[in-house]
Design an enzyme around this catalytic site. Structure first.
Site, mmCIF file in Angstrom:
data_model
loop_
_atom_site.group_PDB
_atom_site.id
_atom_site.type_symbol
_atom_site.label_atom_id
_atom_site.label_comp_id
_atom_site.label_asym_id
_atom_site.label_seq_id
_atom_site.Cartn_x
_atom_site.Cartn_y
_atom_site.Cartn_z
ATOM 1 C CG HIS A 83 0.605 5.028 4.212
ATOM 2 N ND1 HIS A 83 0.778 5.458 5.062
ATOM 3 C CD2 HIS A 83 1.886 4.462 4.410
ATOM 4 C CE1 HIS A 83 0.543 3.959 6.324
ATOM 5 N NE2 HIS A 83 1.462 3.627 5.226
ATOM 6 C CG HIS A 111 -0.179 0.298 2.730
ATOM 7 N ND1 HIS A 111 -0.081 -0.799 3.152
ATOM 8 C CD2 HIS A 111 0.066 0.780 3.434
ATOM 9 C CE1 HIS A 111 0.883 -1.864 3.983
ATOM 10 N NE2 HIS A 111 1.129 0.579 4.378
#
Ligand code: AMP
Length: 136
Positions: free
Chosen positions: A101, A99
């Site tokens: 951010h 992922h």
């Protein structure tokens, strides 16, 4: 992946505040935001980290980030953001599903990320030599 919290979010088994979704990508608000609007952007398929992520998925994610990030920062009246990627446990990766951010930044928010120091004499050259020889 069965035990992966982000896979469960993708499958709808755990709720999230969904920012964006398409066939390949999901973006949702981080449950513990560094700043308001802190958004996570993930591939729907499970990859542990950047090094596992196929190039085509990486391209798709960056394209979506370019679409999502302007809305995220406008929505919280920010003008800038950090795009942060913690790759591996030692680097602070807590969730083993790749992922990015998106962290909106505000003037004087005190969220400094880096505390650099200059290289010593010859240090940069020695390190560079080792790294360059390992690039395949
Ligand atoms: P990292 O340390 O880079 O692996 O980041 C993981 C992020 O996931 C952290 O910022 C957590 O606050 C966030 N997080 C963990 N569980 C959830 C959840 N259920 N919904 C939204 N964000 C989450």
């Amino acid at each position: 992946m069965e035990d992966c919290i982000f896979c469960k979010i993708v499958k709808g088994e755990i709720p999230c505040h969904k920012v964006y979704e398409d066939d390949d990508v999901l973006a949702f608000l981080d449950i513990s935001p560094v700043n308001p609007g802190h958004t996570l952007v993930i591939p729907k398929r499970h990859y542990a980290d950047l090094l596992e992520l196929p190039e085509v998925e990486a391209q798709t994610l960056i394209a979506r980030i370019k679409k999502i990030a302007p809305a995220v920062i406008s929505g919280v009246e920010s003008k800038a953001f950090n795009l942060n990627l913690n790759n591996g446990k030692i680097a602070g990766q807590e969730v083993g599903h790749f992922h990015w951010h998106i962290v909106p930044r505000f003037e004087g928010d005190g969220r400094e990320l880096w505390h650099g120091r200059p290289y010593g004499e010859g240090e940069a050259e020695a390190i560079l030599e080792k790294i360059k020889n390992l690039i395949k």
